[in-house]
Design an enzyme around this catalytic site. Structure first.
Site, short mmCIF file in Angstrom:
data_model
loop_
_atom_site.label_atom_id
_atom_site.label_comp_id
_atom_site.label_asym_id
_atom_site.label_seq_id
_atom_site.Cartn_x
_atom_site.Cartn_y
_atom_site.Cartn_z
N CYS A 194 51.85 12.69 84.83
CA CYS A 194 51.83 11.25 85.08
C CYS A 194 52.97 10.53 84.38
CB CYS A 194 50.49 10.64 84.68
SG CYS A 194 50.02 10.87 82.95
N HIS A 227 46.91 9.31 79.43
CA HIS A 227 47.28 8.92 80.79
C HIS A 227 48.38 7.87 80.66
CE1 HIS A 227 46.84 8.84 85.05
NE2 HIS A 227 46.47 7.57 85.10
N ASP A 238 49.08 3.00 89.07
CA ASP A 238 48.52 4.25 88.58
C ASP A 238 48.52 5.21 89.76
OD1 ASP A 238 46.97 6.40 87.76
OD2 ASP A 238 45.36 5.18 86.92
#
Length: 160
Positions: A4, A55, A72
């Protein structure tokens, strides 16, 4: 679903390439805690909640329209998502979490992130030398100063 932090780096880099939105309106947010266990709801393809070690998301603050959006790449919510909705549904502030699961946030301006982020992907290698998830096909990201792995410092949420 994986890497990510690199996906967000590429999203920031695309903003530079295309000139929209202005880098000054973009912020990278690392979400973790000192235990490296943070529950996040509404993550695509995962039971609720998924507990990540960390994250990374991108925030865009649109001051002209007085709106803030979250990007996201793993969310099941709209992309981009209204900030308030994202926080309400992804972090569930209505729930009382044990201290070891409480979210901590490190916010970095997108310009600084593009210059200082680096990952050698070593965090994705198991003890037996195999990958937890296949690495992306592009080369590892190296910081402007030549650093090859600033990721651990960016996800470190310990106050010392």
């Amino acid at each position: 679903k994986q890497y990510c932090e690199e996906n967000i780096w590429h999203l920031c880099n695309a903003a530079v390439t295309h000139g929209e939105p202005a880098l000054s309106s973009l912020f990278v947010v690392f979400i973790s805690n000192k235990h490296k266990e943070v529950p996040i709801w509404k993550q695509r393809g995962h039971p609720e909640p998924v507990v990540w070690d960390y994250h990374v998301v991108l925030i865009e603050e649109d001051t002209e329209r007085e709106e803030t959006f979250v990007y996201d790449l793993d969310t099941a919510l709209p992309f981009p998502c209204d900030f308030e909705r994202y926080v309400r549904e992804s972090f569930r502030p209505d729930l009382v979490l044990p201290n070891e699961l409480k979210h901590c946030f490190r916010v970095i301006g997108a310009k600084e992130f593009l210059l200082s982020f680096a990952s050698d992907r070593s965090h994705m290698i198991k003890k037996d030398g195999s990958w937890m998830a296949p690495p992306p096909p592009y080369p590892c990201i190296v910081a402007a100063d030549g650093s090859v792995n600033t990721l651990p410092a960016m996800i470190n949420m310990r106050v010392e």
